[in-house]
Design an enzyme around this catalytic site. Structure first.
Site: not given
Length: 662
Positions: A386, A388-390, A529
């Site tokens: 939805s 950014g990168i994706g 992370y």
């Protein structure tokens, strides 16, 4: 004067015909019915008319070459020189094919030459006829050949023996060395001999600076000559009087070791050279039975085969890297004296050979490396699509023809992505899924497989990043739970759900979006992370090893810092270098095309190496970074982030550590 040539449409044959075309007389060419186009190409290349270069239908495997009685009547008594060049010059060819072409073909050629009353039979043999003879093999030697077990060596030796023992007309035999392209143009029509190692040299050049010295092998003898020398010499020697019954070595007068040859071509390719070359004879103390046992172990065999396949090197090419034979050329040089024909030094034309290969024969030139060619009509699942990168990757892949399955929690945001995709002519499918919820993951897998039948590529992009120092996390264990739930458990739940169908089809690709923090090895403030991404990395390595023989690929992309909503809360990132989402999407596209094990930036790999050899120095450096860049207001629990300008020191450090999470 007329000529008859077998193998005239081949590499050496076409070069010889160009020389014969400068002489008077008709050139008859044996042509199989399936090679008519090659004949037409040769007409155009040589500039000869079909009246001067005449096609004679025939077949190497048939008695008297399958030449019709009518054609044989035309040929009888008119052919002065019969050149037999048709053969299989290929280590990869099976034994049965070589037997038919090299042995039976020569026997049938002799019968045809005798039937047409040719005045001289000229055989293009090979130095392979000497087998694996140890020492110097002279031009008057034949029976002394040793080590003829390999089909290519055996059939070339036997075919030469047929001419020596059964040919009833005068003959001349020519033994070329490894023949490469023309020394002036580099032109060649196949990959053989030293060309098998060009891909290795090319990759070394692309990955290692030219000045870095490498360790290689010394190897055995490798004798190389260009095709123009072979054709010039055959043309001259076949027409010179008084040479019947003789054999000529058309080889380089100075034989070179494999290591020397590789260094010559490394220089031509601007690749690093092998400064230290190991002579494999130093391992002679190890019994052959032990070496064969080790090489025969299934894992060792698979590793060797995988490496050779990756560089497109046939197994036999490696077997012949320890050739023990040198070839004497005194008689050939004496016969060529005064002609101006001599083999050029490999160093003088290696750059021409390399340049022609890289521009015309490099196997990568014939692979479809376009994004469309690799994603068209493939079902590609992207989580976190939805924004950014994706989102950027989904738009690129859909525009290239992929069937992109968009996954995120918010259908409303996915619909925005879908609209952008549709505006660019792509197609996509949106599914709501909370990847941190394992039941939601299972539902997504079932729905996607039911609706689309398969998944070709899974891009695990959805992720959570928390930038908070450990001292602020002692009472926030849920930070670790949340990152593991989404970044690790959710990702492997999708992999485990889709893997059975991929394994059944024996095709699939999993791309995990990881972080540069994983390979840098020390990531202050990103402990939660980095740990979750490291766990996914470890899982993927294990899965890749289990699925390696099932055509299921795993690629980890160690992303540097990317300007996405995920880093928005940290205002200091406004002043540090980052990738754009589109640049990050390009890394995903590259992963789909190349299917590598890992994609990482040069800085990330450098830091990984430094951490391996100087861990304390890297730790001190990253501690300095930790002290230079403070926790955000959100991490401290102070409410909304206060916008601050980065200091000169912070900007300088961020520039040096470009893309590393700070």
């Amino acid at each position: 004067m007329s000529y008859f040539v077998t193998g005239g449409t081949g590499f050496i044959g076409s070069a010889l015909i160009e020389r014969l075309a400068k002489r008077k007389g008709t050139i008859y060419l044996l042509v199989r019915r399936g090679s008519k186009q090659k004949y037409k190409d040769l007409l155009e290349k040589s500039g000869l008319s079909s009246d001067r270069l005449v096609a004679i239908n025939g077949d190497l495997s048939k008695p008297r070459l399958g030449i019709s009685p009518k054609d044989m009547t035309t040929l009888k008594g008119s052919v002065k020189h019969f050149y037999h060049l048709a053969a299989i010059y290929d280590l990869k060819a099976d034994a049965a094919s070589q037997e038919i072409a090299n042995v039976e073909g020569t026997r049938n050629a002799i019968a045809a030459a005798e039937a047409m009353d040719a005045k001289c039979f000229n055989l293009a043999s090979s130095i392979a006829a000497a087998g694996l003879y140890r020492g110097t093999f002279r031009e008057d030697m034949f029976e002394e050949a040793k080590g003829l077990e390999h089909a290519y060596f055996r059939t070339k030796h036997v075919s030469e023996g047929l001419v020596r023992n059964e040919c009833k007309i005068p003959y001349r035999i020519y033994r070329p060395a490894l023949v490469v392209g023309d020394s002036k143009t580099g032109q060649i029509d196949k990959i053989d001999g030293p060309y098998y190692f060009f891909k290795l040299l090319q990759r070394l050049r692309n990955r290692i600076p030219q000045w870095v010295p490498l360790i290689g092998i010394e190897g055995g003898q490798m004798n190389i000559v260009p095709v123009d020398y072979v054709a010039d010499a055959m043309d001259f020697l076949s027409h010179k009087a008084g040479l019947d019954g003789r054999c000529f070595h058309l080889v380089n007068t100075e034989s070179q070791l494999v290591g020397e040859v590789l260094n010559i071509f490394s220089k031509a390719a601007h690749a690093p050279r092998f400064a230290m070359r190991i002579d494999m004879r130093m391992f002679a103390f190890i019994p052959a039975s032990i070496l064969n046992l080790v090489k025969g172990l299934p894992p060792v065999r698979r590793i060797i085969n995988a490496i050779l396949a990756d560089y497109q090197i046939p197994q036999d090419a490696v077997s012949f890297m320890n050739m023990p034979t040198r070839f004497d050329t005194r008689e050939t040089l004496k016969a060529l004296k005064g002609s101006g024909i001599a083999p050029p030094a490999l160093e003088d034309y290696a750059h021409v050979i390399w340049d022609y290969w890289e521009r015309n024969l490099d196997p990568d030139l014939f692979e479809d490396r376009s994004l469309r060619g690799n994603v068209k009509d493939k079902v590609i699942v992207i989580t976190g699509a939805s924004s950014g990168i994706g989102k950027a990757a989904a738009i690129k892949l859909a525009a290239a023809g992929g069937k992109v399955v968009l996954v995120a929690r918010s259908l409303e945001k996915l619909e925005e992505t879908q609209k952008e995709i549709a505006d660019k002519g792509g197609s996509s499918y949106a599914y709501s899924c909370d990847v941190s919820d394992l039941e939601s993951c299972d539902k997504l897998v079932a729905t996607v497989l039911e609706n689309h039948g398969q998944v070709d590529v899974l891009v695990n992009n959805a992720g959570r990043s928390i930038r908070r120092s450990l001292e602020l996390t002692f009472d926030r264990f849920h930070d670790f739970e949340r990152t593991m739930q989404l970044n690790y458990f959710g990702a492997i739940r999708l992999i485990m759900g889709l893997a059975p169908s991929m394994l059944e089809r024996k095709v699939g690709h999993v791309i995990n979006i990881s972080s540069i923090a994983v390979i840098v090895g020390t990531s202050p403030r990103f402990s939660a992370y980095a740990a979750s991404k490291s766990a996914l990395d470890a899982f993927s390595k294990a899965a890749a090893a289990e699925f390696s023989d099932r055509n299921i690929a795993f690629t980890t992309i160690n992303m540097p810092l990317v300007r996405t909503p995920m880093i928005g809360p940290t205002s200091i990132y406004n002043s540090v270098p980052t990738l754009s989402p589109e640049e990050a999407a390009d890394m995903i596209c590259s992963a789909i095309i190349r299917r590598p094990k890992r994609i990482a930036t040069g800085l990330g790999i450098t830091m990984q190496v430094l951490n391996a050899i100087m861990p304390k120095a890297v730790e001190i450096t990253m501690n300095m970074v930790f002290r230079t860049f403070p926790d955000s207001s959100a991490a401290k629990g102070d409410g909304e982030e206060i916008k601050t300008e980065a200091s000169t020191e912070q900007i300088a450090l961020a520039a040096v550590l470009k893309g590393i999470h700070v």
